[in-house]
Enzyme design. Structure first.
Site, mmCIF file in Angstrom:
data_model
loop_
_atom_site.group_PDB
_atom_site.id
_atom_site.type_symbol
_atom_site.label_atom_id
_atom_site.label_comp_id
_atom_site.label_asym_id
_atom_site.label_seq_id
_atom_site.Cartn_x
_atom_site.Cartn_y
_atom_site.Cartn_z
ATOM 1 N N ARG A 109 9.162 -41.089 43.860
ATOM 2 C CA ARG A 109 8.402 -41.688 43.091
ATOM 3 C C ARG A 109 8.570 -43.201 43.728
ATOM 4 O O ARG A 109 7.327 -43.578 43.225
ATOM 5 C CB ARG A 109 8.758 -41.154 41.640
ATOM 6 C CG ARG A 109 8.247 -39.469 40.946
ATOM 7 C CD ARG A 109 8.971 -39.662 39.944
ATOM 8 N NE ARG A 109 10.418 -39.601 39.553
ATOM 9 C CZ ARG A 109 11.093 -40.370 38.421
ATOM 10 N NH1 ARG A 109 10.303 -39.932 37.599
ATOM 11 N NH2 ARG A 109 12.302 -39.940 38.289
ATOM 12 N N ASN B 25 7.543 -36.924 37.835
ATOM 13 C CA ASN B 25 7.638 -35.997 38.336
ATOM 14 C C ASN B 25 7.543 -34.163 37.211
ATOM 15 O O ASN B 25 7.327 -34.807 36.005
ATOM 16 C CB ASN B 25 9.364 -35.344 37.483
ATOM 17 C CG ASN B 25 10.152 -35.891 39.175
ATOM 18 O OD1 ASN B 25 9.875 -36.244 40.316
ATOM 19 N ND2 ASN B 25 11.427 -36.690 38.936
#
Length: 97
Positions: free
Chosen positions: A23, A41
């Site tokens: 990320r 996520n």
């Protein structure tokens, strides 16, 4: 870039993509391409990216998902988003928890 020149995409990335810095790398790449949106996520182990930017920038992000990210990317599903949504009006690309 004018707002009307921006398009939106949703990417769902599968593989070993959680717990490896995916990320944060996606955020860094997106910001370098002047893309706004979010990355998060998902409970099933995938990562979801909502991205808003110019067509060329989004193509560069899509390419980077398979080549520049940590972990292991097995597949990337890409969907068009019709509505600009929150990421289309934001001025940043952020990690969502």
């Amino acid at each position: 870039m004018a707002a009307e020149d921006r398009i939106a995409r949703r990417y769902v990335v599968t593989g070993l993509v959680q717990g490896v810095g995916f990320r944060w790398t996606a955020q860094r790449v997106a910001r370098s391409l002047d893309i706004t949106g979010t990355v998060r996520n998902l409970p099933d182990g995938t990562v979801e990216i909502e991205a808003h930017g110019g067509p060329q920038a989004l193509e560069s992000l899509r390419e980077a998902l398979g080549t520049r990210m940590p972990g292991r990317v097995d597949a990337v599903r890409e969907d068009r988003l019709e509505s600009p949504g929150e990421g289309g009006t934001a001025h940043d690309f952020r990690v969502v928890f």
